[in-house]
Design a protein around this motif. Structure first.
Motif, mmCIF file in Angstrom:
data_model
loop_
_atom_site.group_PDB
_atom_site.id
_atom_site.type_symbol
_atom_site.label_atom_id
_atom_site.label_comp_id
_atom_site.label_asym_id
_atom_site.label_seq_id
_atom_site.Cartn_x
_atom_site.Cartn_y
_atom_site.Cartn_z
ATOM 1 N N THR A 188 -14.881 16.780 -6.737
ATOM 2 C CA THR A 188 -14.140 15.753 -5.940
ATOM 3 C C THR A 188 -13.905 15.471 -5.169
ATOM 4 O O THR A 188 -14.001 14.198 -4.593
ATOM 5 N N HIS A 189 -13.599 16.823 -4.012
ATOM 6 C CA HIS A 189 -13.172 16.281 -3.387
ATOM 7 C C HIS A 189 -14.555 15.794 -1.474
ATOM 8 O O HIS A 189 -14.703 15.577 -0.564
ATOM 9 N N VAL A 190 -15.790 17.052 -2.267
ATOM 10 C CA VAL A 190 -17.074 16.708 -1.605
ATOM 11 C C VAL A 190 -17.594 14.761 -1.856
ATOM 12 O O VAL A 190 -18.067 14.910 -0.632
ATOM 13 N N TYR A 191 -17.584 14.507 -3.158
ATOM 14 C CA TYR A 191 -17.968 13.849 -3.231
ATOM 15 C C TYR A 191 -17.247 12.578 -2.732
ATOM 16 O O TYR A 191 -17.982 10.943 -1.843
ATOM 17 N N THR A 192 -15.980 12.167 -3.073
ATOM 18 C CA THR A 192 -15.559 11.375 -1.903
ATOM 19 C C THR A 192 -15.421 11.629 -0.607
ATOM 20 O O THR A 192 -15.544 10.280 -0.054
ATOM 21 N N SER A 193 -15.161 12.379 0.153
ATOM 22 C CA SER A 193 -15.436 12.095 1.228
ATOM 23 C C SER A 193 -16.066 11.416 2.249
ATOM 24 O O SER A 193 -15.897 11.702 3.372
ATOM 25 N N ILE A 194 -17.119 12.146 1.533
ATOM 26 C CA ILE A 194 -18.304 11.329 2.892
ATOM 27 C C ILE A 194 -18.300 9.545 2.118
ATOM 28 O O ILE A 194 -18.628 9.041 3.923
ATOM 29 N N PHE A 195 -17.730 9.078 1.656
ATOM 30 C CA PHE A 195 -17.849 7.909 1.427
ATOM 31 C C PHE A 195 -16.274 7.437 2.326
ATOM 32 O O PHE A 195 -16.421 6.384 3.208
ATOM 33 N N VAL A 196 -15.561 8.436 2.046
ATOM 34 C CA VAL A 196 -14.233 8.029 3.088
ATOM 35 C C VAL A 196 -14.687 8.527 4.629
ATOM 36 O O VAL A 196 -14.161 6.965 5.381
ATOM 37 N N LEU A 197 -15.733 9.418 4.874
ATOM 38 C CA LEU A 197 -15.520 9.269 6.382
ATOM 39 C C LEU A 197 -16.732 8.153 6.920
ATOM 40 O O LEU A 197 -16.435 7.258 7.994
ATOM 41 N N LEU A 198 -17.573 7.265 6.476
ATOM 42 C CA LEU A 198 -17.964 6.252 6.281
ATOM 43 C C LEU A 198 -17.317 5.042 6.188
ATOM 44 O O LEU A 198 -17.107 4.917 7.457
ATOM 45 N N THR A 199 -16.961 5.137 5.363
ATOM 46 C CA THR A 199 -15.915 3.766 5.358
ATOM 47 C C THR A 199 -14.722 3.699 6.277
ATOM 48 O O THR A 199 -14.232 2.032 6.760
ATOM 49 N N GLY A 200 -14.170 4.709 6.719
ATOM 50 C CA GLY A 200 -13.385 4.654 7.667
ATOM 51 C C GLY A 200 -13.356 4.403 8.813
ATOM 52 O O GLY A 200 -12.873 3.908 9.466
ATOM 53 N N PHE A 201 -14.825 5.108 9.241
ATOM 54 C CA PHE A 201 -15.321 4.508 10.218
ATOM 55 C C PHE A 201 -15.577 3.024 10.490
ATOM 56 O O PHE A 201 -15.807 2.210 11.838
ATOM 57 N N GLY B 88 -11.494 -0.601 4.132
ATOM 58 C CA GLY B 88 -10.074 -0.154 4.271
ATOM 59 C C GLY B 88 -9.917 0.316 2.527
ATOM 60 O O GLY B 88 -8.829 1.355 2.273
ATOM 61 N N LYS B 89 -9.836 -1.127 1.923
ATOM 62 C CA LYS B 89 -9.289 -0.496 0.803
ATOM 63 C C LYS B 89 -9.849 0.360 -0.050
ATOM 64 O O LYS B 89 -9.307 1.486 -0.343
ATOM 65 N N ILE B 90 -11.162 0.486 0.154
ATOM 66 C CA ILE B 90 -12.127 2.012 -0.344
ATOM 67 C C ILE B 90 -11.826 2.774 0.407
ATOM 68 O O ILE B 90 -11.749 4.136 -0.318
ATOM 69 N N TYR B 91 -11.739 3.198 1.729
ATOM 70 C CA TYR B 91 -11.204 4.403 2.467
ATOM 71 C C TYR B 91 -9.246 4.808 1.596
ATOM 72 O O TYR B 91 -9.075 5.919 1.923
ATOM 73 N N ILE B 92 -8.573 3.558 1.812
ATOM 74 C CA ILE B 92 -7.299 4.202 1.168
ATOM 75 C C ILE B 92 -7.004 4.246 -0.261
ATOM 76 O O ILE B 92 -6.451 5.878 -0.772
ATOM 77 N N PHE B 93 -8.287 4.330 -1.095
ATOM 78 C CA PHE B 93 -8.109 5.034 -2.744
ATOM 79 C C PHE B 93 -8.795 5.720 -2.312
ATOM 80 O O PHE B 93 -7.805 6.427 -3.031
ATOM 81 N N LEU B 94 -10.413 6.059 -2.232
ATOM 82 C CA LEU B 94 -10.538 7.493 -2.418
ATOM 83 C C LEU B 94 -10.365 8.446 -1.580
ATOM 84 O O LEU B 94 -9.718 9.326 -2.131
ATOM 85 N N ILE B 95 -8.825 8.131 -0.635
ATOM 86 C CA ILE B 95 -8.181 9.296 -0.475
ATOM 87 C C ILE B 95 -6.449 9.685 -1.400
ATOM 88 O O ILE B 95 -7.130 10.724 -1.241
ATOM 89 N N LEU B 96 -6.512 8.475 -1.799
ATOM 90 C CA LEU B 96 -4.821 9.037 -2.470
ATOM 91 C C LEU B 96 -5.162 9.042 -3.555
ATOM 92 O O LEU B 96 -4.244 9.791 -3.630
#
Length: 212
Positions: A63-76, A94-102
Motif C-alpha cells: 500500500t505504501h509503495v504503490y500509493t507513494s509514487i502517485f503521491v510524489l507525482l501529483t504533489g509535484f 491536489g485532491k488525489i495527493y491529499i486523499f492518497l496520503i491521508l
C-alpha cells in the motif's frame, strides 16, 4: 521583473523539472521491482521476519509503495500549477495527493515505521515522520476547505517537503556510505532523521522569507 531575472527563473524551473523527473524515474524503478508481488525481492529481503511473522506487513508495505509514487507525482504537479497554468489540474492533482496520503500512504508509513531497521531511534523518526506527514496534509486540506489559500499553500509545501523525504533519504544514504562507510544499522539511524528534518528546515526558512 527584468528580462534577465525572468530568464534565470525560467531556467531554474526547467532544472527543477528535469531534476524531479530524474529522481521520480529512480523511484519508479524501485516501485516496479515489487510488480508482480514477490516477498523475496529488494528491500523485502531484509524484512523476512516481518514478512513471515506478520501477515499484514506485506499489505501495508505494498500500500505504501504503490500509493507513494502517485503521491510524489501529483504533489509535484500541484505545486507547479501557477507557473505552468495548470489551475484546474492543480485542484484535481491536489485532491488525489491529499486523499492518497491521508487514507493510504501516511497510515501505512506509520505502521512500517514501527518495524523500521536501525533500532529505536530509526523507528521513532519514521513514526514521527508519518504522523507529521499526515498532519501537515490534513491541515492543508482543512485550510483549502476554508478557502484560506495563502495558508493552505504553506502547509502543502510542508507536506511536500515530507513527501520528498523518500528521495532525500536515499540521497543522504548514498553520500554517507560513499564518504564514511559506516555500519549499515548506523546508516539507518542517521538517514532516518536526515531524510526529512533538513527538508522541513529549508521550507520553514523559505516561508519565513516569503519566497513561497
Amino acid at each position: 521583473m527584468s528580462a534577465v531575472k525572468r530568464n534565470i527563473f525560467s531556467f531554474l524551473k526547467i532544472l527543477l523539472i528535469i531534476g524531479f523527473g530524474y529522481f521520480f524515474w529512480l523511484m519508479l524503478k524501485i516501485t516496479l521491482e515489487y510488480i508482480p508481488l514477490d516477498p523475496n525481492v529488494s528491500f523485502l529481503m531484509i524484512k523476512q521476519t516481518e514478512v513471515n511473522e506478520r501477515p499484514e506487513y506485506l499489505w501495508f508495505f505494498y500500500t505504501h509503495v504503490y500509493t507513494s509514487i502517485f503521491v510524489l507525482l501529483t504533489g509535484f504537479l500541484a505545486i507547479i500549477r501557477k507557473d505552468f497554468r495548470l489551475k484546474n489540474f492543480h485542484k484535481n492533482a491536489g485532491k488525489i495527493y491529499i486523499f492518497l496520503i491521508l487514507i493510504f500512504a501516511a497510515p501505512s508509513g506509520i505502521y512500517m515505521g514501527i518495524f523500521a531497521n536501525g533500532g529505536f531511534l530509526s523507528k521513532m523518526s519514521f513514526v514521527i515522520l508519518g504522523c507529521l506527514w499526515w498532519f501537515t496534509t490534513c491541515k492543508a486540506y482543512q485550510l483549502a476547505r476554508q478557502k484560506k489559500f495563502s495558508e493552505h499553500k504553506k502547509w502543502m509545501w510542508r507536506s511536500f517537503a515530507l513527501t520528498i523525504s523518500a528521495i532525500t533519504l536515499r540521497m543522504w544514504k548514498v553520500i554517507i556510505v560513499y564518504l564514511f562507510h559506516p555500519n549499515p544499522m548506523d546508516v539507518y539511524q542517521i538517514i532516518a532523521w536526515l531524510g526529512w528534518i533538513p527538508n522541513l528546515i529549508l521550507i520553514e526558512y523559505l516561508i519565513a522569507k516569503k519566497h513561497i
